[in-house]
Design a protein around this motif. Structure first.
Motif, PDB file in Angstrom:
ATOM      1  N   GLU A  85      -6.933  -2.646  -0.197  1.00  0.00           N
ATOM      2  CA  GLU A  85      -7.581  -3.692   0.602  1.00  0.00           C
ATOM      3  C   GLU A  85      -7.126  -3.624   2.058  1.00  0.00           C
ATOM      4  N   THR A  86      -5.830  -3.324   2.269  1.00  0.00           N
ATOM      5  CA  THR A  86      -5.296  -3.110   3.622  1.00  0.00           C
ATOM      6  C   THR A  86      -4.160  -2.103   3.560  1.00  0.00           C
ATOM      7  N   VAL A  87      -4.136  -1.209   4.550  1.00  0.00           N
ATOM      8  CA  VAL A  87      -2.991  -0.326   4.751  1.00  0.00           C
ATOM      9  C   VAL A  87      -2.264  -0.821   5.996  1.00  0.00           C
ATOM     10  N   PHE A  88      -1.008  -1.211   5.830  1.00  0.00           N
ATOM     11  CA  PHE A  88      -0.196  -1.681   6.955  1.00  0.00           C
ATOM     12  C   PHE A  88       0.678  -0.519   7.432  1.00  0.00           C
ATOM     13  N   TYR A 126       9.177  -9.820   4.542  1.00  0.00           N
ATOM     14  CA  TYR A 126       9.481 -11.015   3.743  1.00  0.00           C
ATOM     15  C   TYR A 126       8.194 -11.547   3.140  1.00  0.00           C
ATOM     16  N   LEU A 127       8.184 -11.700   1.819  1.00  0.00           N
ATOM     17  CA  LEU A 127       6.997 -12.171   1.115  1.00  0.00           C
ATOM     18  C   LEU A 127       7.290 -13.517   0.445  1.00  0.00           C
ATOM     19  N   GLU A 171       7.020  -0.432  -5.933  1.00  0.00           N
ATOM     20  CA  GLU A 171       5.779  -1.049  -6.396  1.00  0.00           C
ATOM     21  C   GLU A 171       6.119  -2.485  -6.789  1.00  0.00           C
ATOM     22  N   LEU A 172       5.562  -3.433  -6.069  1.00  0.00           N
ATOM     23  CA  LEU A 172       5.824  -4.850  -6.334  1.00  0.00           C
ATOM     24  C   LEU A 172       4.512  -5.490  -6.797  1.00  0.00           C
ATOM     25  N   GLU A 173       4.475  -5.853  -8.064  1.00  0.00           N
ATOM     26  CA  GLU A 173       3.262  -6.456  -8.623  1.00  0.00           C
ATOM     27  C   GLU A 173       3.371  -7.972  -8.546  1.00  0.00           C
ATOM     28  N   ILE A 174       2.407  -8.594  -7.860  1.00  0.00           N
ATOM     29  CA  ILE A 174       2.402 -10.047  -7.667  1.00  0.00           C
ATOM     30  C   ILE A 174       1.078 -10.597  -8.177  1.00  0.00           C
ATOM     31  N   PHE A 175       1.135 -11.348  -9.262  1.00  0.00           N
ATOM     32  CA  PHE A 175      -0.078 -11.911  -9.883  1.00  0.00           C
ATOM     33  C   PHE A 175      -1.145 -10.832 -10.072  1.00  0.00           C
ATOM     34  N   GLY A 176      -0.703  -9.662 -10.553  1.00  0.00           N
ATOM     35  CA  GLY A 176      -1.644  -8.586 -10.882  1.00  0.00           C
ATOM     36  C   GLY A 176      -2.028  -7.674  -9.737  1.00  0.00           C
ATOM     37  N   LYS A 177      -1.673  -8.031  -8.507  1.00  0.00           N
ATOM     38  CA  LYS A 177      -1.975  -7.174  -7.337  1.00  0.00           C
ATOM     39  C   LYS A 177      -0.749  -6.310  -7.020  1.00  0.00           C
ATOM     40  N   LEU A 178      -0.987  -5.048  -6.675  1.00  0.00           N
ATOM     41  CA  LEU A 178       0.120  -4.129  -6.441  1.00  0.00           C
ATOM     42  C   LEU A 178       0.366  -3.927  -4.937  1.00  0.00           C
ATOM     43  N   PHE A 179       1.554  -4.355  -4.500  1.00  0.00           N
ATOM     44  CA  PHE A 179       2.004  -4.174  -3.119  1.00  0.00           C
ATOM     45  C   PHE A 179       2.960  -2.973  -3.121  1.00  0.00           C
ATOM     46  N   LEU A 189      -0.896  -1.463   0.887  1.00  0.00           N
ATOM     47  CA  LEU A 189       0.007  -0.333   1.111  1.00  0.00           C
ATOM     48  C   LEU A 189       0.724  -0.497   2.446  1.00  0.00           C
ATOM     49  N   PHE A 190       2.051  -0.451   2.399  1.00  0.00           N
ATOM     50  CA  PHE A 190       2.890  -0.552   3.593  1.00  0.00           C
ATOM     51  C   PHE A 190       3.524   0.824   3.779  1.00  0.00           C
ATOM     52  N   VAL A 191       3.072   1.576   4.781  1.00  0.00           N
ATOM     53  CA  VAL A 191       3.488   2.977   4.854  1.00  0.00           C
ATOM     54  C   VAL A 191       4.157   3.316   6.184  1.00  0.00           C
TER      55      VAL A 191
END
Length: 456
Positions: free
Chosen positions: A416-419, A21-22, A172-180, A206-208
Motif C-alpha cells: 500500500e505504501t513504501v516508506f 514508533y508505532l 515482519e510485524l503483523e498488526i491486525f492482519g496487516k504486515l509491516f 514496507l519501510f526500506v
C-alpha cells in the motif's frame, strides 16, 4: 476499525538515528532506537528527549546492533522506558558490547573535556554512563529468527536473516492482519563472511533503507588494491591506517588480509587490531558460528595472525613502532575511537595512507577526508592532513541500488505504501524514482518527526 499511528523519529531524510514508533490499539512498539551521527545539527538532536512519552512504549524491536540503530537505548530508559528490548541473540550480544563501549567513550570524553577545558558545557556530562547502559541491557529479551513471536492478541513479529552484520534481520510485524516490514540495513549478495539476505514475500507497508539508493558499488578487486597498498606502505616505510567499524568490517578486513598472507601475496607485515570493541565482537563470531561462514578452525587460525591491542598504552607503543605496519582501528567513519589517536600522530606524514572502507555519512570526519580536507579537528584542535586518502567501497556492508531492488523483487503483493528511510536526500529521491519505474509502487519519503495514520 483499528488505527496505527507511525512516528518517524529518526533516519528520516537522513541516514542515522533510526527510530520508528508505532502506536496501536493494543501495544506501542518502537522499531530500532539509534543515535544520530555525522552533522552537528543531527548530533545535537541526540540530547533532546524523543517527542513521545517513553514510559508508554511497551517494546523495542532491534533489526541489528549498530550504534545508529541501538545507541539511544540508555537515553530512552533515562526518559522512562521500562518495557522489553527484543532482538536475535547475536544482535543483543553486539548491542551489549556497543552500548558499554559507547558509554565508556562518553565518560572518557566528558572527563577529558573537563580536564582540558574545551567543552562549552561546565561541567561536560557524558551522553550516558556505563551504569545507564547496564540498565538498558537488563531489559534485553531474546527472539529467535524465523519464529513468530506473539506480542499481544493481534500483534506478532518475526525476525528474518538479512546479512549486513552478524545477527542482523529484517522485521515482519503483523498488526491486525496487516504486515509491516522494516528492512533494517540490508546486506550484500556476495559477502565475504555472511550468507545473502533473505527476501520478504509479502509487505502491506514496507519501510526500506536507501543508503545506496542512488549508487552501484564499483567492481573493485579488493585483493589487488590491498596488495598494492601494502607494497607501497612497505616501500615507503610508512603506515597504512584503516578506520573500521568493529562489527563485520573489521572481521572482513582481517579475513581478506589473512587470505592474502596465506596465498603469499603479501609478506608478514605487522598488522595491529586496535579496537577493544572489535576484539569483543570477534568473540560473538565464536559464540554464533551458525550466523557466518567461518569454521571454528579458520576463526582460530585467523585471530592468531594479528596483533590484538587491548590497552591504550599499547596504542602509543604501536604509534612509536618504526616498522612499516597496518593498523585497523575504530571507528569506521572516524567519529571517535582509537583511530583518532593514530591520525593525530601519523596523518601529518606523506608516507601514511588512510584507507576509508564503506559508507562515510555527511558531517563525519571520514566524509571530510574523502572530500579532500587539508586539516582535521581532533580533541578540540586542528591537525594537518598530509597522508594519502584512499576509498574502498566494495567492502561496504550495505546493499547498493541493484541489490536493494533484488531484495524487494519477491514481494508477491503490491504494498500500500513504501516508506524510504535511512538515506541522504539525493539517494532517497533517486531510489523513489527507480522504484516507481521498476514496480510502479506508491513511494513516500517521510520527514523527521512526521506522523502517518493507517487504518488496519
Amino acid at each position: 476499525m483499528n488505527k496505527v499511528k507511525i512516528h518517524f523519529l529518526g533516519a528520516s531524510g537522513t541516514v542515522t538515528g533510526s527510530k520508528f514508533y508505532l502506536e496501536t490499539p493494543e501495544l506501542n512498539v518502537m522499531v530500532d532506537c539509534g543515535m544520530y551521527q555525522g552533522l552537528k545539527e543531527l548530533r545535537q538532536l541526540n540530547w533532546e528527549p524523543v517527542p513521545i512519552d517513553a514510559s508508554k512504549i511497551d517494546v523495542v524491536l532491534l533489526t541489528h546492533g549498530h550504534l545508529d540503530h541501538t545507541g539511544y537505548l540508555p537515553r530512552l530508559v533515562m526518559e522512562g522506558f521500562r518495557g522489553k528490548i527484543i532482538a536475535t541473540p547475536p544482535t543483543l550480544a553486539i548491542t551489549e558490547i556497543i552500548l558499554l563501549d559507547s558509554a565508556k567513550i562518553h565518560e572518557e570524553e566528558a572527563e577529558r573535556a573537563n580536564k582540558e577545558g574545551y567543552s562549552k558545557h561546565h561541567p561536560a556530562k557524558p551522553f550516558y554512563s556505563i551504569r545507564e547502559a547496564e540498565r538498558a541491557i537488563s531489559l534485553f529479551s531474546y527472539g529467535e529468527k524465523d519464529q513468530w513471536i506473539s506480542l499481544s492478541e493481534h500483534l506478532r513479529l518475526r525476525f528474518k536473516y538479512n546479512g549486513h552484520i552478524i545477527g542482523a534481520t529484517f522485521i515482519e510485524l503483523e498488526i491486525f492482519g496487516k504486515l509491516f516490514v522494516f528492512s533494517g540495513d540490508i546486506g550484500r549478495e556476495h559477502d565475504i563472511l555472511l550468507a545473502p539476505p533473505e527476501h520478504p514475500k509479502w509487505a502491506d507497508y514496507l519501510f526500506v533503507e536507501s543508503t545506496y539508493g542512488n549508487k552501484l558499488h564499483p567492481q573493485e578487486d579488493v585483493e589487488e588494491i590491498l596488495v598494492d597498498l601494502v607494497t607501497e606502505t612497505i616501500n615507503q616505510r610508512g603506515n597504512l591506517i584503516i578506520p573500521s567499524f568493529a562489527v563485520e568490517r573489521l572481521q572482513s578486513l582481517m579475513y581478506v588480509l589473512w587470505q592474502l598472507f596465506k596465498k603469499n601475496r603479501i609478506p608478514n607485515i605487522p598488522i595491529f587490531i586496535d579496537s577493544p570493541m572489535g576484539n569483543n565482537v570477534l568473540s560473538v563470531f565464536e559464540r554464533f558460528p551458525e550466523w557466518h561462514k567461518l569454521s571454528s578452525k579458520e576463526y582460530q587460525s585467523m585471530c592468531k595472525h594479528f596483533n590484538i591491542i587491548s590497552s591504550y598504552a599499547d596504542t602509543w607503543k604501536t604509534i612509536d613502532d618504526p616498522r612499516p605496519k597496518i593498523v585497523i582501528a575504530g571507528s569506521g567513519m572516524v567519529t571517535g575511537g582509537r583511530v583518532l589517536t593514530y591520525l593525530k600522530q601519523l596523518m601529518r606524514h606523506s608516507s601514511t595512507t588512510v584507507l576509508l572502507v564503506g559508507y562515510q555519512a555527511e558531517g563525519t570526519r571520514g566524509r571530510q577526508l574523502l572530500e579532500g580536507a587539508y586539516e582535521l579537528k581532533l580533541f578540540g584542535k586542528y591537525y594537518p592532513v598530509k597522508s594519502k586518502i584512499r576509498h574502498l567501497e566494495s567492502l561496504s556492508a550495505h546493499a547498493d541500488q541493484k541489490e536493494l531492488l533484488h531484495w524487494m523483487e519477491d514481494i508477491k503483493n503490491i504494498p500500500e505504501t513504501v516508506f524510504l528511510i535511512h538515506g541522504e536526500p539525493t539517494a532517497l529521491d533517486a531510489f523513489r524514482v527507480k522504484i516507481g519505474d521498476v514496480h510502479n509502487w506508491h513511494v513516500h519519503i517521510p520527514k523527521l518527526n512526521e506522523t502517518k495514520e493507517i487504518i488496519v
